[in-house]
Design a protein around this motif. Sequence first.
Motif, short mmCIF file in Angstrom:
data_model
loop_
_atom_site.label_atom_id
_atom_site.label_comp_id
_atom_site.label_asym_id
_atom_site.label_seq_id
_atom_site.Cartn_x
_atom_site.Cartn_y
_atom_site.Cartn_z
N ARG A 128 42.72 38.46 31.10
CA ARG A 128 43.80 39.42 30.82
C ARG A 128 45.03 38.76 30.21
O ARG A 128 46.02 39.42 29.96
N GLY A 129 44.97 37.44 30.03
CA GLY A 129 46.10 36.73 29.46
C GLY A 129 47.24 36.50 30.43
O GLY A 129 48.38 36.27 30.02
N ILE A 130 46.95 36.54 31.73
CA ILE A 130 47.97 36.34 32.76
C ILE A 130 47.98 34.87 33.18
O ILE A 130 46.96 34.35 33.63
N ALA A 131 49.13 34.23 33.03
CA ALA A 131 49.28 32.84 33.46
C ALA A 131 49.67 32.82 34.94
O ALA A 131 50.66 33.44 35.33
N ILE A 132 48.92 32.09 35.74
CA ILE A 132 49.21 31.96 37.17
C ILE A 132 49.98 30.66 37.37
O ILE A 132 49.56 29.60 36.92
N ARG A 133 51.09 30.76 38.08
CA ARG A 133 51.89 29.57 38.37
C ARG A 133 51.58 29.00 39.75
O ARG A 133 51.57 27.80 39.93
N GLU A 134 51.32 29.86 40.72
CA GLU A 134 50.97 29.43 42.08
C GLU A 134 50.02 30.45 42.69
O GLU A 134 50.15 31.65 42.45
N ALA A 161 52.91 34.74 39.20
CA ALA A 161 52.28 34.80 37.87
C ALA A 161 53.24 35.44 36.89
O ALA A 161 54.19 36.11 37.28
N ASP A 162 52.95 35.23 35.62
CA ASP A 162 53.79 35.77 34.56
C ASP A 162 53.33 37.18 34.18
O ASP A 162 52.81 37.42 33.09
N CYS A 163 53.51 38.10 35.13
CA CYS A 163 53.18 39.51 34.89
C CYS A 163 53.87 40.35 35.95
O CYS A 163 54.46 39.83 36.89
N SER A 164 53.74 41.66 35.83
CA SER A 164 54.37 42.58 36.78
C SER A 164 53.60 42.63 38.10
O SER A 164 52.43 42.24 38.17
N ASP A 165 54.25 43.13 39.13
CA ASP A 165 53.58 43.34 40.42
C ASP A 165 52.43 44.33 40.27
O ASP A 165 51.38 44.17 40.91
N GLU A 166 52.61 45.34 39.44
CA GLU A 166 51.55 46.33 39.22
C GLU A 166 50.32 45.67 38.60
O GLU A 166 49.19 45.97 38.98
N ALA A 167 50.53 44.78 37.65
CA ALA A 167 49.41 44.07 37.01
C ALA A 167 48.69 43.19 38.03
O ALA A 167 47.45 43.10 38.03
N LEU A 168 49.46 42.54 38.92
CA LEU A 168 48.85 41.71 39.97
C LEU A 168 48.04 42.56 40.95
O LEU A 168 46.94 42.18 41.34
N ASP A 169 48.58 43.70 41.35
CA ASP A 169 47.86 44.58 42.27
C ASP A 169 46.57 45.10 41.64
O ASP A 169 45.53 45.17 42.31
N ASP A 170 46.62 45.45 40.35
CA ASP A 170 45.41 45.89 39.66
C ASP A 170 44.38 44.77 39.58
O ASP A 170 43.19 44.99 39.82
N LEU A 171 44.84 43.56 39.29
CA LEU A 171 43.95 42.40 39.23
C LEU A 171 43.34 42.11 40.60
O LEU A 171 42.15 41.78 40.71
N LEU A 172 44.10 42.27 41.65
CA LEU A 172 43.59 42.05 43.01
C LEU A 172 42.49 43.06 43.35
O LEU A 172 41.44 42.69 43.90
N ARG A 173 42.70 44.32 43.03
CA ARG A 173 41.67 45.35 43.27
C ARG A 173 40.41 45.03 42.48
O ARG A 173 39.29 45.14 42.99
N TYR A 174 40.58 44.63 41.22
CA TYR A 174 39.45 44.29 40.37
C TYR A 174 38.69 43.10 40.95
O TYR A 174 37.46 43.09 40.99
#
Length: 194
Positions: free
Chosen positions: A115-121, A157-170
């Motif tokens: 998804r192009g999301i960079a994770i920092r931690e 990560a370098d994205c919104s909380d909504e994007a993280l929550d969607d990624l977590l569900r996926y």
Amino acid sequence: MTATSVVAEKATYLNGLNVQAALDTIGALKADKSLAKFQFRARNTWIDGGENRSTIRDFYGAGREDTSRATSFEFTNGEPPVLLGNNEGANPVEFLLHALAGCVTTTFVLHAMARGIAIRELSTELKGDIDLQGLLGLDANVQAGYEQINIQMRVKADCSDEALDDLLRYTQHHSPVCNTVCRPVPVVIERVTA
């Protein structure tokens, strides 16, 4: 060597994963679905009491037997004294948490890359509740396995909380270990002669 070939040889990485290699793998699997069939293997030998040792080395995948591992990985299973062991190693239900944490983490990182999301931690804590009455056959109404497993992920990560929550569900639906734990999977146990 041209400037174009130098750029082509330099791989682009996101979250420690080679993006082009991921795209190449996906393309190969779309072209030949049989390459997606894998068989992983483990062998186990009882040592004494609650101690036993598993070795993992060979597997089948991408259309062939894999030969990339020169030596086996060894894992000692044990039990704490309260469960009649001597802390020879983590016990199997703890290894299940380890496998679940590793798979959820890897799946999360892989799909973040896609998804192009960079994770920092990223760190994960798991807690599994189990009632030993099931293991010991003391209550027929108590299951032998975990009653519930809670996974808490801390992510920057370098994205919104909504994007993280969607990624977590996926991730929960696409992690092979999480998916295996969350649905009934046929397991056949049979005795074979030596």
